[in-house]
Design an enzyme around this catalytic site. Structure first.
Site, PDB file in Angstrom:
ATOM      1  N   ASP A   1       0.810  -1.215   0.000  1.00 53.19           N
ATOM      2  CA  ASP A   1       0.000   0.000   0.000  1.00 53.19           C
ATOM      3  C   ASP A   1       0.838   1.257   0.000  1.00 53.19           C
ATOM      4  O   ASP A   1       0.311   2.351  -0.194  1.00 53.19           O
ATOM      5  CB  ASP A   1      -0.850   0.026   1.280  1.00 53.19           C
ATOM      6  CG  ASP A   1      -2.132  -0.747   1.122  1.00 53.19           C
ATOM      7  OD1 ASP A   1      -2.749  -0.641   0.066  1.00 53.19           O
ATOM      8  OD2 ASP A   1      -2.513  -1.447   2.079  1.00 53.19           O
TER       9      ASP A   1
HETATM   10  C1  BGC Z   1       0.096   1.363   6.066  1.00 46.16           C
HETATM   11  C2  BGC Z   1      -0.133   0.073   5.351  1.00 46.16           C
HETATM   12  C3  BGC Z   1      -1.596  -0.196   5.274  1.00 46.16           C
HETATM   13  C4  BGC Z   1      -2.337   1.002   4.696  1.00 46.16           C
HETATM   14  C5  BGC Z   1      -3.798   0.757   4.780  1.00 46.16           C
HETATM   15  C6  BGC Z   1      -0.650   2.465   5.379  1.00 46.16           C
HETATM   16  O1  BGC Z   1      -0.461   3.657   6.070  1.00 46.16           O
HETATM   17  O2  BGC Z   1       1.462   1.649   6.137  1.00 46.16           O
HETATM   18  O3  BGC Z   1       0.506  -0.991   6.004  1.00 46.16           O
HETATM   19  O4  BGC Z   1      -1.798  -1.280   4.443  1.00 46.16           O
HETATM   20  O5  BGC Z   1      -2.016   2.183   5.370  1.00 46.16           O
HETATM   21  O6  BGC Z   1      -4.550   1.791   4.271  1.00 46.16           O
HETATM   22  C1  NOJ Z   2      -1.571  -3.930   5.429  1.00 44.13           C
HETATM   23  C2  NOJ Z   2      -2.739  -4.040   4.542  1.00 44.13           C
HETATM   24  O1  NOJ Z   2      -3.851  -4.533   5.248  1.00 44.13           O
HETATM   25  C3  NOJ Z   2      -2.435  -4.946   3.371  1.00 44.13           C
HETATM   26  O2  NOJ Z   2      -3.522  -4.938   2.498  1.00 44.13           O
HETATM   27  C4  NOJ Z   2      -1.181  -4.525   2.677  1.00 44.13           C
HETATM   28  O3  NOJ Z   2      -0.916  -5.485   1.673  1.00 44.13           O
HETATM   29  C5  NOJ Z   2      -0.025  -4.430   3.627  1.00 44.13           C
HETATM   30  N1  NOJ Z   2      -0.370  -3.572   4.716  1.00 44.13           N
HETATM   31  C6  NOJ Z   2       1.245  -3.925   2.936  1.00 44.13           C
HETATM   32  O4  NOJ Z   2       1.179  -2.584   2.661  1.00 44.13           O
END
Ligand code: BGC
Ligand code: NOJ
Length: 826
Positions: free
Chosen positions: A484
């Site tokens: 993400d």
């Molecule tokens: C986080 C990710 C997460 C995402 C969800 C980001 O700020 O670092 O791990 O998957 O937000 O929206």
């Molecule tokens: C957490 C999110 O829930 C997941 O969808 C994502 O793949 C990982 N963070 C990595 O960013």
């Protein structure tokens, strides 16, 4: 340093000190009513949706930590204490918290008085049962007062935490006998209420928080408890709570058991009130209370809960040379998979319950971890998820569990999302042999008039990738892929803009995202996932479509080798300027973990030795004693063109943290490549049971995975590299649970459901003599013995089922019965 121990026979983790390095929690409930409970009884409850139906209030990021919960206070001659130590924090003579499968038992002793409290949500029941057993272990009479405590949340947890001008005037309660009812907004638009009961007459109560606690006091010194007497206060606006007050006297050796119930009730509109049109119709609540109003009924409820878990955990059971593997596989990893099924990423001590609903990619991946336990619910879940897909194969990134509708705020265009649906549907078919899921009519965008078969959903998923390729014939990266925080289109220079949803004006005309930025991770995920789609088409006799799909996979493999092989590993991406990301040529972030495992497992460039070269590079650059970091070197400055990733200090989260989720992909890949020793090394670096001895460093629960562990670069931004190296964060709700379950059970131990039967293809440490496993599969039970006389890592030399040799390593599905399977490696 440890803060407890595993009691495997009882399937419990026993915490022996209340001062754990972080609150260590458990989950109660698996159907509608859910509770989070910490080792000091902090936490909260909700019905189905942690945001929209929050029942009790909790304060995230509070100082001190973990404030708010279901608390029992005891005042014995001015000595005030809680069985769970907090929030009063009086030193106890004995403290123990046993987190088990769907229940928690907290025991405290002070001055010869023992209080043992069992918390659980019974099967098919919308409430939390709390049984308090008080025993006078001294040789003198004891008189003391007991107070219960729960603070009501005004239902919508988001509104509850910010709309104070209204909320301070809406709280409403009713008290009748020993039951306190929370009926805020029940008169108007809500058809549900909550209650807190105890199965005996009480000596008083409080329902107004400020009267009970005192405006300038806290949970640790509530004035009613200090005074040893309730106020019989009645909430009218402000903050409604529920506290029972009971005076108790116990002779030496005497025990008293009380049963409290925190319940949730929904009512048909016409039956909401008694004849006066005002008083709550309590019939349902009273029948719920009657269900567990004696210790015998509570014991029966607990027995039923245990039986349900026996069944769920009886499907796969292993006995390996490592206790820690057995307790992860047989107990805790499977348990965590069920929790991620229930909660997705919504409510934990790191997920506030108001931030996110169910994720499309997350929930699909979760299926992989629990489909063997509850295939029917997995099917239902897959259909719910697929219903939020768009006709072109794109998907809403998230949906709310209560409405099951796609979340328009976050929208779609996450490049990896569609592929996970292919993986979850395949996992379901492989487990069950039930091909009929492909014929289910499933809506697009929740609109039944646009429904198509699930097979069609898979097709649009597959072609969503094929139809959205960039200049190197690799998939467009769009807003983000699995990571993400790699936002090659949504990068921004203005605080507050969401990296996932922001539309960069540069790309507006192109439909919101760059038509240049490409994701190698999605390319590799496509070549890994695609063959499942091909196998499905072949099974259905659709040979032409199968060939076309296979051609697309082959073309993708070629594109990866043509443009994304960096010599020793695979690139991560091309950014919107057409520059390489995750290459030796980069100043930082030269190698990334995500594409590597999937590329290895789909044999991309295998003839050129890409698999072993890549594994060697990973071992050299990414591995640490606490797991594999996501990228290396960490980004030490802000690279605007990459988006969120370089906003994190080096060593945390997606910027070179140990992101345990994708460690599993490398474990799988190492096992696939025959490197059983390596696979097991990576497995044991992060498996929670192996972190138990270093709980002081790891901080989070030693029985479940967290999303992240501080990487080797943690602290580097402040000139103290290694500062928080090894420190876990964001435990419980992570795809790590499902993927590590897959890694250990299907890739290392090698027991892998396939379309045609149960494949057994272990890839284990060479020193193991073998292991045993029992696996229920499509109505039959297989008792599998794996022998490793020549001490190899991988390679099935022979396989017999009930004494008869089978060619290859797939046990064909049988018609029930119990079968003895002997697998010899060599
Ligand atoms: C986080 C990710 C997460 C995402 C969800 C980001 O700020 O670092 O791990 O998957 O937000 O929206
Ligand atoms: C957490 C999110 O829930 C997941 O969808 C994502 O793949 C990982 N963070 C990595 O960013």
């Amino acid at each position: 340093m440890k803060f407890g121990y595993f009691d495997d026979a009882k399937r419990e983790y026993v915490i022996t000190s209340p001062r754990t390095p972080y609150p260590w929690i458990n989950y109660l409930g698996t159907q509608g009513f859910f509770s989070l409970i910490s080792n000091t009884a902090g936490g909260y409850s909700f019905y189905k949706d942690a945001r929209l139906r929050r029942i009790t209030r909790y304060r995230y990021n509070n100082v001190p930590i973990d404030m708010g919960g279901r608390y029992f206070y005891i005042n014995e001659n001015g000595t005030v204490w809680n069985p769970g130590w907090s929030p009063v924090k009086t030193e106890l003579d004995f403290y123990e918290c046993r987190h088990g499968m769907g229940y928690t038992v907290i025991t405290g002793k002070k001055n010869g008085l023992k209080a043992e409290v069992t918390f659980f949500v019974p099967q098919d029941y919308d409430g939390e049962v709390q049984q308090v057993v008080l025993t006078n272990e001294s040789d003198a009479m004891k008189s003391f007062s007991l107070f219960s405590f729960a603070e009501w949340c005004l239902w919508d947890a988001q509104d509850d935490s910010n709309n104070f001008q209204r909320n301070f005037s809406t709280g409403r309660v009713e008290v009748k006998d020993s039951v306190i009812y929370h009926k805020t907004e029940y008169r108007d638009r809500r058809n549900h209420y909550a209650f807190y009961s105890v199965n005996e007459p009480i000596d008083g109560y409080d329902t107004d928080r400020d009267s009970f606690i005192g405006l300038y006091n806290g949970f640790g010194d509530p004035q009613a408890v200090l005074a040893g007497k309730a106020n019989d206060s009645f909430a009218d606006g402000w903050a409604p709570i529920a506290s029972h007050y009971k005076k108790i006297t116990l002779a030496p050796g005497e025990t008293k058991t009380l049963v409290f119930i925190l319940g949730y009730v929904e009512m048909p509109v016409a039956e909401k009130f008694e004849a006066d049109g005002k008083t709550i119709n309590k019939v349902k609540a009273l029948s719920m209370i009657a269900k567990y109003d004696t210790p015998a009924k509570v014991a029966a409820g607990m027995a039923e809960l245990r039986a349900a878990w026996d069944k769920l955990l009886g499907i796969l059971n292993v006995s390996t040379p490592e206790d820690k593997v057995d307790r992860m596989v047989n107990i805790w990893n499977q348990y965590q998979c069920m929790v991620t099924f229930n909660l997705s990423r919504s409510a934990s001590y790191f997920e506030s319950g108001i931030g996110r609903g169910m994720g499309f990619r997350d929930s699909n991946q979760d299926i992989l971890g629990f489909v063997h336990q509850i295939p029917d619910r997995a099917k239902e879940r897959i259909i719910d998820i697929a219903s939020t897909q768009f006709p072109d194969g794109g998907c809403y990134h998230q949906y709310q569990p209560l409405t099951k509708k796609g979340n328009a705020d976050i929208g779609g265009d996450f490049s990896d999302d569609p592929l996970w649906l292919i993986l979850s549907v395949s996992a379901y078919i492989k487990e069950t042999g039930d091909w009929s899921i492909l014929d289910e009519m499933v809506p697009y965008d929740n609109d039944m008039s646009k429904a198509q078969t699930m097979l069609e959903h898979l097709k649009v998923s597959f072609y969503h990738i094929v139809n959205n390729l960039g200049p190197h014939k690799l998939p467009l990266a769009m807003r983000a892929d699995w990571n993400d925080c790699i936002n090659l289109s949504c990068y921004s220079d203005t605080p507050g803009e969401s990296f996932q949803t922001y539309t960069n004006p540069k790309f507006k005309a192109e439909g919101g995202y760059s038509k240049v930025a490409e994701s190698v991770m999605v390319a590799a995920l496509f070549t890994y996932t695609g063959p499942n789609y091909v196998a499905i088409l072949k099974h259905l006799g659709k040979d032409d479509e199968a060939k076309a799909a296979q051609d697309a996979i082959d073309a993708m493999k070629k594109a990866i080798m043509d443009s994304a092989w960096d010599g020793d590993w695979f690139l991560r991406a091309y950014d919107a300027n057409g520059e390489k990301m995750g290459s030796k040529e980069c100043e930082e972030g030269q190698i990334f973990i995500e594409p590597q495992g999937f590329a290895i497992m789909s044999d991309v460039g295998k003839e050129q030795g890409t698999d072993l070269k890549t594994l060697a590079a990973i071992d050299e650059r990414l591995n640490t004693k606490f797991g594999l970091v996501l990228n290396n070197p960490a980004y030490s400055k802000y690279y605007i063109q990459y988006g969120e990733i370089s906003t994190y200090p080096g060593g945390y989260k997606e910027n070179a943290g140990i992101f345990t989720h994708n460690n599993a992909w490398i474990i799988c890949a190492a096992a696939y490549a025959g490197q059983g020793d390596l696979a097991f090394k990576y497995y044991s670096e992060i498996a929670p049971a192996y972190t138990e001895d270093t709980s002081d460093i790891h901080k989070t629960e030693p029985y479940v995975y967290g999303q992240m562990i501080g990487g080797k670069d943690a602290g580097s931004d402040i000139g103290r590299p290694g500062k928080n190296f090894g420190q876990g964060k964001n435990s419980w709700l992570t795809g790590t649970a499902a993927w590590n379950m897959v890694a250990i059970s299907q890739y290392i131990l090698g027991i892998m459901p396939d379309f045609d039967g149960l494949k057994v293809d272990p890839s284990i440490p060479a020193e193991w003599d073998g292991f045993k496993a029992s696996r229920q599969f499509r109505g039959a039970t297989y008792n599998i013995t794996v022998k490793n006389p020549n001490h190899v890592c991988k390679g099935v030399k022979s396989l017999t089922v009930d004494g008869k040799a089978v060619d290859g390593n797939v046990i064909p599905a049988s018609n029930g019965g119990v079968h003895e399977v002997i697998v010899t490696l060599g």
